[in-house]
Write a protein that holds these residues in place. Structure first.
Motif, PDB file in Angstrom:
ATOM      1  N   ILE A   1       0.790  -1.230   0.000  1.00 39.26           N
ATOM      2  CA  ILE A   1       0.000   0.000   0.000  1.00 39.26           C
ATOM      3  C   ILE A   1       0.825   1.285   0.000  1.00 39.26           C
ATOM      4  CG2 ILE A   1      -1.760   1.308   1.265  1.00 39.26           C
ATOM      5  CD1 ILE A   1      -2.979  -1.314   2.118  1.00 39.26           C
ATOM      6  N   ALA A   2       1.851   1.383   0.858  1.00 38.24           N
ATOM      7  CA  ALA A   2       2.442   2.706   1.118  1.00 38.24           C
ATOM      8  C   ALA A   2       2.963   3.397  -0.156  1.00 38.24           C
ATOM      9  CB  ALA A   2       3.542   2.578   2.169  1.00 38.24           C
TER      10      ALA A   2
ATOM     11  N   VAL B   1       6.528  -0.930 -11.232  1.00 35.69           N
ATOM     12  CA  VAL B   1       7.315  -2.131 -11.495  1.00 35.69           C
ATOM     13  C   VAL B   1       6.837  -3.220 -10.543  1.00 35.69           C
ATOM     14  CG1 VAL B   1       9.630  -3.121 -11.377  1.00 35.69           C
ATOM     15  CG2 VAL B   1       9.309  -0.788 -12.255  1.00 35.69           C
TER      16      VAL B   1
ATOM     17  N   PRO C   1       6.730  -7.604  -9.532  1.00 36.60           N
ATOM     18  CA  PRO C   1       7.371  -8.894  -9.803  1.00 36.60           C
ATOM     19  C   PRO C   1       6.568  -9.644 -10.854  1.00 36.60           C
ATOM     20  CG  PRO C   1       6.295  -8.895  -7.644  1.00 36.60           C
ATOM     21  CD  PRO C   1       6.164  -7.508  -8.191  1.00 36.60           C
TER      22      PRO C   1
ATOM     23  N   TRP D   1      -5.515  -9.204  -2.643  1.00 38.24           N
ATOM     24  CA  TRP D   1      -6.364  -8.749  -1.527  1.00 38.24           C
ATOM     25  C   TRP D   1      -7.774  -8.409  -2.032  1.00 38.24           C
ATOM     26  CZ3 TRP D   1      -3.616  -5.107   2.477  1.00 38.24           C
ATOM     27  CH2 TRP D   1      -2.406  -5.696   2.887  1.00 38.24           C
TER      28      TRP D   1
ATOM     29  N   ASN E   1       9.167   0.955  -1.384  1.00 35.83           N
ATOM     30  CA  ASN E   1       8.855   0.622   0.018  1.00 35.83           C
ATOM     31  C   ASN E   1       9.265  -0.802   0.372  1.00 35.83           C
ATOM     32  OD1 ASN E   1       6.566  -0.371  -1.462  1.00 35.83           O
ATOM     33  ND2 ASN E   1       5.341  -0.410   0.395  1.00 35.83           N
TER      34      ASN E   1
ATOM     35  N   TYR F   1      17.339  -3.397   1.236  1.00 34.80           N
ATOM     36  CA  TYR F   1      17.034  -4.387   0.193  1.00 34.80           C
ATOM     37  C   TYR F   1      17.544  -3.917  -1.177  1.00 34.80           C
ATOM     38  CZ  TYR F   1      14.654  -7.631  -2.872  1.00 34.80           C
ATOM     39  OH  TYR F   1      14.402  -8.574  -3.831  1.00 34.80           O
TER      40      TYR F   1
ATOM     41  N   ILE G   1      10.096   4.622   1.468  1.00 38.23           N
ATOM     42  CA  ILE G   1       9.110   4.473   2.549  1.00 38.23           C
ATOM     43  C   ILE G   1       9.376   3.121   3.212  1.00 38.23           C
ATOM     44  CG2 ILE G   1       6.677   4.513   3.198  1.00 38.23           C
ATOM     45  CD1 ILE G   1       6.036   5.802   0.522  1.00 38.23           C
ATOM     46  N   SER G   2       9.472   3.137   4.528  1.00 38.83           N
ATOM     47  CA  SER G   2       9.746   1.880   5.237  1.00 38.83           C
ATOM     48  C   SER G   2       8.961   1.891   6.540  1.00 38.83           C
ATOM     49  CB  SER G   2      11.246   1.746   5.497  1.00 38.83           C
ATOM     50  OG  SER G   2      11.686   2.849   6.259  1.00 38.83           O
TER      51      SER G   2
ATOM     52  N   ALA H   1       7.495  -4.128   8.575  1.00 36.67           N
ATOM     53  CA  ALA H   1       6.287  -3.569   9.214  1.00 36.67           C
ATOM     54  C   ALA H   1       5.121  -3.527   8.238  1.00 36.67           C
ATOM     55  CB  ALA H   1       6.572  -2.156   9.724  1.00 36.67           C
ATOM     56  N   PHE H   2       3.942  -3.711   8.782  1.00 32.71           N
ATOM     57  CA  PHE H   2       2.713  -3.428   8.035  1.00 32.71           C
ATOM     58  C   PHE H   2       1.977  -2.298   8.750  1.00 32.71           C
ATOM     59  CE2 PHE H   2       3.489  -7.649   6.256  1.00 32.71           C
ATOM     60  CZ  PHE H   2       3.214  -7.398   4.915  1.00 32.71           C
ATOM     61  N   GLY H   3       0.875  -1.868   8.149  1.00 41.42           N
ATOM     62  CA  GLY H   3       0.196  -0.676   8.645  1.00 41.42           C
ATOM     63  C   GLY H   3      -0.178  -0.743  10.116  1.00 41.42           C
TER      64      GLY H   3
ATOM     65  N   ASP I   1      -0.019   3.349   6.255  1.00 43.54           N
ATOM     66  CA  ASP I   1       0.523   3.318   4.881  1.00 43.54           C
ATOM     67  C   ASP I   1       0.034   4.517   4.092  1.00 43.54           C
ATOM     68  OD1 ASP I   1       1.682   0.450   4.599  1.00 43.54           O
ATOM     69  OD2 ASP I   1      -0.205   0.268   5.662  1.00 43.54           O
TER      70      ASP I   1
ATOM     71  N   LEU J   1       6.386   4.559   8.388  1.00 44.74           N
ATOM     72  CA  LEU J   1       5.023   4.379   8.894  1.00 44.74           C
ATOM     73  C   LEU J   1       4.893   4.878  10.327  1.00 44.74           C
ATOM     74  CD1 LEU J   1       4.078   0.752   7.690  1.00 44.74           C
ATOM     75  CD2 LEU J   1       4.131   2.856   6.374  1.00 44.74           C
TER      76      LEU J   1
HETATM   77  C1  LIG Z   1       6.122  -5.159   3.289  1.00 47.82           C
HETATM   78  C2  LIG Z   1       7.318  -5.840   3.935  1.00 47.82           C
HETATM   79  C3  LIG Z   1       6.970  -6.176   5.379  1.00 47.82           C
HETATM   80  C4  LIG Z   1       7.558  -7.138   3.180  1.00 47.82           C
HETATM   81  O1  LIG Z   1       8.687  -7.724   3.749  1.00 47.82           O
HETATM   82  P1  LIG Z   1       9.460  -8.885   3.000  1.00 47.82           P
HETATM   83  O2  LIG Z   1       8.456  -9.812   2.378  1.00 47.82           O
HETATM   84  O3  LIG Z   1      10.421  -9.463   3.964  1.00 47.82           O
HETATM   85  O4  LIG Z   1      10.146  -8.162   1.756  1.00 47.82           O
HETATM   86  P2  LIG Z   1      11.336  -7.095   1.596  1.00 47.82           P
HETATM   87  O5  LIG Z   1      10.950  -5.713   1.804  1.00 47.82           O
HETATM   88  O6  LIG Z   1      12.527  -7.550   2.330  1.00 47.82           O
HETATM   89  O7  LIG Z   1      11.522  -7.167   0.039  1.00 47.82           O
HETATM   90  C5  LIG Z   1      12.120  -8.206  -0.630  1.00 47.82           C
HETATM   91  C6  LIG Z   1      11.164  -9.043  -1.454  1.00 47.82           C
HETATM   92  O8  LIG Z   1      10.477  -8.278  -2.427  1.00 47.82           O
HETATM   93  C7  LIG Z   1      10.018  -9.196  -3.430  1.00 47.82           C
HETATM   94  N1  LIG Z   1       9.925  -8.471  -4.701  1.00 47.82           N
HETATM   95  C8  LIG Z   1       9.028  -7.484  -4.863  1.00 47.82           C
HETATM   96  N2  LIG Z   1       9.081  -7.014  -6.114  1.00 47.82           N
HETATM   97  C9  LIG Z   1       9.992  -7.722  -6.767  1.00 47.82           C
HETATM   98  C10 LIG Z   1      10.462  -7.724  -8.101  1.00 47.82           C
HETATM   99  N3  LIG Z   1       9.971  -6.888  -9.014  1.00 47.82           N
HETATM  100  N4  LIG Z   1      11.420  -8.559  -8.437  1.00 47.82           N
HETATM  101  C11 LIG Z   1      11.929  -9.407  -7.523  1.00 47.82           C
HETATM  102  N5  LIG Z   1      11.519  -9.475  -6.250  1.00 47.82           N
HETATM  103  C12 LIG Z   1      10.550  -8.641  -5.859  1.00 47.82           C
HETATM  104  C13 LIG Z   1      10.908 -10.381  -3.379  1.00 47.82           C
HETATM  105  O9  LIG Z   1      10.106 -11.480  -3.012  1.00 47.82           O
HETATM  106  C14 LIG Z   1      11.889 -10.048  -2.289  1.00 47.82           C
HETATM  107  O10 LIG Z   1      12.266 -11.107  -1.487  1.00 47.82           O
HETATM  108  P3  LIG Z   1      13.658 -11.881  -1.677  1.00 47.82           P
HETATM  109  O11 LIG Z   1      13.238 -13.196  -2.211  1.00 47.82           O
HETATM  110  O12 LIG Z   1      14.210 -11.908  -0.307  1.00 47.82           O
HETATM  111  O13 LIG Z   1      14.544 -11.142  -2.586  1.00 47.82           O
HETATM  112  C15 LIG Z   1       8.572  -4.948   3.841  1.00 47.82           C
HETATM  113  O14 LIG Z   1       8.796  -4.685   2.472  1.00 47.82           O
HETATM  114  C16 LIG Z   1       8.494  -3.657   4.591  1.00 47.82           C
HETATM  115  O15 LIG Z   1       8.646  -3.603   5.813  1.00 47.82           O
HETATM  116  N6  LIG Z   1       8.279  -2.542   3.835  1.00 47.82           N
HETATM  117  C17 LIG Z   1       8.266  -1.199   4.406  1.00 47.82           C
HETATM  118  C18 LIG Z   1       6.977  -0.881   5.099  1.00 47.82           C
HETATM  119  C19 LIG Z   1       5.773  -1.093   4.216  1.00 47.82           C
HETATM  120  O16 LIG Z   1       5.635  -0.480   3.212  1.00 47.82           O
HETATM  121  N7  LIG Z   1       4.944  -2.068   4.620  1.00 47.82           N
HETATM  122  C20 LIG Z   1       3.837  -2.581   3.873  1.00 47.82           C
HETATM  123  C21 LIG Z   1       2.768  -1.663   3.667  1.00 47.82           C
HETATM  124  S1  LIG Z   1       1.196  -2.373   3.316  1.00 47.82           S
HETATM  125  C22 LIG Z   1       0.510  -2.536   4.852  1.00 47.82           C
HETATM  126  O17 LIG Z   1       1.117  -2.243   5.742  1.00 47.82           O
HETATM  127  C23 LIG Z   1      -0.832  -2.927   5.200  1.00 47.82           C
HETATM  128  O18 LIG Z   1      -1.555  -3.223   4.327  1.00 47.82           O
HETATM  129  O19 LIG Z   1      -1.182  -2.915   6.349  1.00 47.82           O
END
Ligand SMILES: CC(C)(COP(=O)(O)OP(=O)(O)OC[C@H]1O[C@@H](n2cnc3c(N)ncnc32)[C@H](O)[C@@H]1OP(=O)(O)O)[C@@H](O)C(=O)NCCC(=O)NCCSC(=O)C(=O)O
Length: 388
Positions: free
Chosen positions: A16-17, A35, A37, A46, A93, A98, A121-122, A135-137, A169, A201
């Motif tokens: 989301i963020a 961009v 995956p 969702w 985010n 990473y 954003i983290s 972190a999530f929201g 977020d 967040l």
């Molecule tokens: C959302 C997260 C908790 C998810 O954590 P993790 O799953 O451990 O992921 P990471 O951030 O470490 O990101 C690495 C992963 O991104 C994935 N990834 C994503 N996009 C791609 C593309 N395009 N290509 C390749 N890989 C990708 C891949 O599986 C990586 O894992 P590898 O296989 O290791 O390479 C974190 O990203 C985070 O804390 N983000 C900052 C805060 C935030 O925005 N939170 C979510 C908001 S939504 C929310 O909070 C809510 O709804 O409530």
């Protein structure tokens, strides 16, 4: 013409963020290339699906171009650098570190484009002891101080309610959009500071704690939860009605308080010297709330609302989404837009909540969210000039 027409933004976002930040920028006219995956943003999983496509993504991904690429592949990294080379800003985010780990950190992106604004954003920010934590929201609400406040006093056996949507977020995304616009303004004027923007967040929520921190610093006070009330203004609360519905009433100014007391047949409370100021009313809020609830309990919510409106007292029934979708005011202001979505059919979208004179709300929804990778061909070949 939309205000951000011409601004080019790359989104390396998930959930989301960051996507909420770029949704705002895209609604305002920016070109946003999201961009994802190869399997698409996990957010696409969702909520409801229709015809096999995400209903939420129609709104969340609107006005954006979607490309799929593996950030860890050489081809993916080359394409991200090429996208950043032609962009004004990139928004990400992931967890701090990473992008650096996969070879797409700020140094690498700035080598591709020295003027690029990089908004990060983290959960907790790019430094500090908690930076590595995911972190999530909900975590933002918890650590930012909000969840403590929404508890209902005297109900410690129930968990304090979550704020229904991922508010931290959304907040961090809004702050990021404002930070990007500010950095663009500075950059246009030769201000080179602020090319890497750090939003998180927990701080986004914490920043909204009004006067609680200075009060704590000066007096050691710790604001306690007040449920549907607020200890700094009275009377303002949510009151039960005869039909089992709830009515939110905000009678917390001297003049409005007097009108409210007259309406509910308690003019002596308006004349009571204890109630002459907001401070006095806060001290006696329980007495005022009981008087108002005695009145609301005698009427169905709509009737009480109409009477309060007649007395010019701020109030509203608690709307659910069906109430929002059909309310004449939201409809008249264009807040409920019918969008023809090629994947889903006709879909209702909330219009952007900002209005610019000369721009109709409908003009800000140029297209609904597309399937993951729908714009690969256009972006890679036409915008990046790759050979077919
Ligand atoms: C959302 C997260 C908790 C998810 O954590 P993790 O799953 O451990 O992921 P990471 O951030 O470490 O990101 C690495 C992963 O991104 C994935 N990834 C994503 N996009 C791609 C593309 N395009 N290509 C390749 N890989 C990708 C891949 O599986 C990586 O894992 P590898 O296989 O290791 O390479 C974190 O990203 C985070 O804390 N983000 C900052 C805060 C935030 O925005 N939170 C979510 C908001 S939504 C929310 O909070 C809510 O709804 O409530």
């Amino acid at each position: 013409m939309l205000p951000l027409t011409g601004l080019k933004v790359v989104e390396l976002g998930h959930y989301i963020a960051a996507p909420f930040c770029t949704r705002l920028l895209a609604d305002l006219g920016a070109e946003v290339i999201k961009v994802e995956p190869p399997g698409g943003d996990p957010f696409r999983g969702w909520g409801a699906k229709h015809n096999g496509h995400s209903v939420w993504f129609s709104v969340h991904g609107r006005n954006k171009l979607s490309v799929t690429l593996d950030l860890k592949s050489e081809e993916g990294k080359r394409r991200v650098k090429a996208l950043c080379a032609r962009a004004d800003a990139v928004v990400e985010n992931f967890r701090p570190g990473y992008l650096e780990r996969i070879g797409l950190g700020p140094e690498v992106l700035h080598a591709a484009n020295p003027n690029l604004i990089i908004a990060r954003i983290s959960g907790y920010g790019q430094d500090g002891p908690y930076r590595d934590k995911p972190a999530f929201g909900a975590i933002g609400e918890a650590m930012g101080g909000l969840r403590h406040l929404t508890a209902n006093p005297g109900q410690s056996e129930y968990p304090p309610p979550r704020c229904g949507v991922s508010i931290s977020d959304d907040l961090a995304g809004m702050y990021a959009a404002l930070a990007i616009a500010s950095a663009c303004w500075g950059r246009e004027r030769g201000n080179n500071a602020g090319k890497v923007l750090d939003l998180d967040l927990v701080s986004s929520v914490f920043s909204l704690m009004e006067g609680m921190l200075p009060e704590h610093g000066l007096f050691g006070w710790v604001r306690q939860p007040a449920g549907a009330a607020i200890p700094t203004a009275a009377p303002t609360n949510t009151y039960p009605c005869a039909d089992g519905k709830w009515l939110c009433v905000a009678g917390n100014s001297d003049l409005i308080f007097a009108r409210l007391m007259a309406l509910i047949g308690r003019p002596e409370l308006a004349a009571d010297p204890r109630m002459a100021t907001n401070g006095g009313r806060c001290e006696h809020a329980a007495e005022l709330d009981a008087a108002i609830a005695d009145w609301t309990r005698t009427l169905p919510a709509k009737e009480a609302e109409a009477l309060l409106e007649g007395a010019e007292v701020p109030c509203s029934r608690l709307y659910d989404i069906a109430d929002c979708a059909t309310d004449p005011h939201f409809l008249a202001r264009g807040m409920v837009q019918k969008v023809a979505d090629p994947l889903l059919g006709e879909v209702l979208h909330p219009a952007p909540p900002f209005r610019f004179d000369g721009i109709a709300p409908a003009e800000m929804i140029r297209w609904p969210g597309r399937a993951a990778g729908a714009d690969n061909d256009h972006v890679f070949h036409e915008l990046l000039g790759e050979a077919r």
